[in-house]
Design a protein around this motif. Sequence first.
Motif, PDB file in Angstrom:
ATOM      1  N   GLY A   1       9.740   3.326   3.773  1.00 31.78           N
ATOM      2  CA  GLY A   1       9.554   2.272   2.937  1.00 31.78           C
ATOM      3  C   GLY A   1      10.051   1.038   3.324  1.00 31.78           C
TER       4      GLY A   1
ATOM      5  N   THR B   1       3.389   5.864  -3.014  1.00 31.25           N
ATOM      6  CA  THR B   1       4.389   6.557  -3.550  1.00 31.25           C
ATOM      7  C   THR B   1       4.512   6.990  -4.925  1.00 31.25           C
TER       8      THR B   1
ATOM      9  N   THR C   1      10.922   4.451  -2.293  1.00 30.53           N
ATOM     10  CA  THR C   1      10.006   4.473  -1.162  1.00 30.53           C
ATOM     11  C   THR C   1      10.737   5.139   0.040  1.00 30.53           C
TER      12      THR C   1
ATOM     13  N   SER D   1       0.690  -1.185   0.057  1.00 29.18           N
ATOM     14  CA  SER D   1      -0.078   0.081   0.187  1.00 29.18           C
ATOM     15  C   SER D   1       0.767   1.190   0.132  1.00 29.18           C
ATOM     16  N   TYR D   2       2.027   1.241   0.815  1.00 27.49           N
ATOM     17  CA  TYR D   2       2.780   2.463   1.047  1.00 27.49           C
ATOM     18  C   TYR D   2       3.592   2.527  -0.471  1.00 27.49           C
TER      19      TYR D   2
END
Length: 395
Positions: A303, A39, A299, A34-35
């Motif tokens: 991340g 980005t 990320t 999801s992260y």
Amino acid sequence: MVMTVPAAVVILLRRSRIHIPGLSVLTAGTLFFSYTVLTASWSPSLNVLKRELLFLAGGLWSLLCASLVIAPERERVYRFLLISGGFAVAVTIHGWYWINLYGSLVTSMELRELDFRAFYQLAGRMSAIGAALFLSMALYEGFLSRRQLIALLLGLFCGIFTFLSGSRLSALGIVGALTIAFLAGARDRRQGQWVADVNRLTLLGIILGIVLIVSQLDLREMETIRRLRSLFLEAEAAPGVIDRYGRLNYVQIAFALWMSSPILGVGLMGFGPLGFQTESAVNPGLYPHNLVAQILTETGLLGMIVFLGFLWSAYRGISLARLSRDPLLVVLLATSVVPWSIALFSQTISMQWKLYTFIGLMTLPAPGSVRAERRSDESPDTGDRRLSLSIRVLR
């Protein structure tokens, strides 16, 4: 992927409870994915970004199937490994045919004209998984038993092709897998001390001896050895002569881009547009060819923290004490070295489907937590001190 959805749903509905460790890994992995998708909102990429977002869905499905569908049952994991090994043997047979037909899979002009320039990588990776799987299994079968000889034969069949294919990462993965399989299992169960098992040492010597003999027959034809030497020569070269599209230059550019945005990163697939001014999927320089470098670059540090949490949720149940009494986990861990070696030198975040699968499989239940199943024609009280792997993995 779509065809597997009904089967996965049926399996999940038949179970009376959810595999909690697998759910934990899936949750952590979903957070990381999801992260990574988030980005994309600040990524300079316009073309390849859409494709990567689509491939991320495949990675998430691989993780879900591995952690919630396959991993909860040891027998299902064992079957998954054997089926994967079967695919590896089939790919290896096809690869041997192409080597006999075209010679080198790396430099063959016929394959380039067919647009199969990356076939050596695809075939080498799959054959390496088969080699790592069968050779690590052979270390746990009865010494010189029929099962061990079959596993040894299949493992060498796949492994020698890997060294001929030209896939450097896959060859390194086989070496790492054998190291993990031997060291993880060579511990006394009662004392917890490292013990060099004579049978395993002998078998390991046989494997290395056969590989060395084959390599010495015509070392120049071992495409993987030749390409490994070129990698070492690149590492020893002066800074001014480093290949623009070499692995070392990728890492240097990735580090510079990470420093430009250390916390959030430059966005998914931002490495190509910013580092090499390219957005074409067929051109080199599209991604750093290193999972760690790509996570940090695209990320950011945030991340990487999320990714490390994802790994911790999967590997936290693994210990030396458990490895000494769980051969299936050792084989699983050893085989996972191949996708890890690929991830550290090739492919993008979204294309690490094999890696995400093996991460999910690390939630395998410990021996004794599931009902023991034994073959009716074999007894655990046999005189062989080390029982056949097919019996012991189900306990």
